[in-house]
Design a protein around this motif. Structure first.
Motif: not given
Length: 256
Positions: A228-256
């Protein structure tokens, strides 16, 4: 002790009912902005991010949990995958089916509880979710993720995109809740009553007191995902200026 347990169950059921009621009322206006987003450059960035984690060269069976108005289901159907989108809210699924017809794609949509998936073990190559898991109460989240693990094929991946919306509520940041119906991201048509209800629900969730996404990744490892892993920067990469300052989007991934 028994009285306390019954009270906890009653409170959880009440929150779940409130969540479903909230999204039933919000479905149409929520979909207005989601369709704008589907027609924007954000959609291509979403596709690129998701495809990066998927095996190449074959049609995949993908489950989209909490599909809402079908955003991920449509994006992934457009590139040839077979997608099943599930949601508890019938009003959302009606919007999703209308959207699929509009974009001439054919995902399957079903009303279903993600904690009790009506699929056989190892049915899907990938499970996606977008802004859903923060709406899941305590032990229900564990059951949801155990069900996700069960229906994933060996080597299959969970892609969970979410944000710490409790932080946004605590900081009283409502900028994304009062946008015009021509914008590509956020929420339009939110009444003061609905805004207050959303804030109340968000802060009622056990997730509102967790350190995310660090807690999410540890949780995946503890229930049996092999990696598993996570990416706290994914919101900036996808949403750019629309990413929320107080709640930036993140990705958590997991492989079975």
């Amino acid at each position: 002790m028994k009285g306390t347990l019954n009270m906890d169950i009653s409170n959880m059921n009440n929150i779940e009912s409130r969540v479903q009621s909230y999204w039933t009322k919000r479905a149409h206006n929520f979909n207005i902005v989601r369709k704008n987003e589907l027609n924007s450059s954000i959609s291509e960035r979403w596709r690129e991010e998701i495809v990066h984690f998927l095996p190449e060269g074959k049609v995949l069976q993908i489950l989209d949990v909490g599909t809402g108005t079908g955003y991920f289901a449509i994006l992934l159907s457009q590139i040839g995958h077979q997608v099943t989108g599930i949601d508890l809210t019938d009003a959302m699924l009606k919007e999703a089916r209308d959207n699929a017809a509009l974009y001439q794609v054919h995902p399957t949509f079903q009303q279903m509880d993600a904690q009790k998936l009506a699929f056989l073990d190892q049915s899907f190559d990938a499970v996606t979710s977008n802004y859903v898991y923060h709406n899941i109460t305590g032990k229900d989240k564990q059951q949801l993720l155990l069900e996700t693990l069960r229906v994933l094929k060996k080597g299959g991946i969970l892609l969970n995109f979410d944000a710490d919306y409790a932080s946004n509520v605590r900081n009283q940041n409502t900028s994304a809740s009062h946008i015009s119906d021509t914008e590509v991201y956020g929420h339009c048509g939110v009444t003061p009553e609905l805004e207050q209800e959303n804030a109340s629900i968000t802060l009622s969730m056990p997730m509102s007191r967790k350190q995310r996404p660090y807690w999410d990744q540890e949780f995946l490892e503890n229930i049996g995902f092999s990696r598993s892993g996570y990416d706290p920067s994914v919101g900036q990469n996808i949403l750019k200026e629309h990413d929320l300052k107080d709640a930036p989007m993140f990705l958590v991934w997991g492989v079975r």
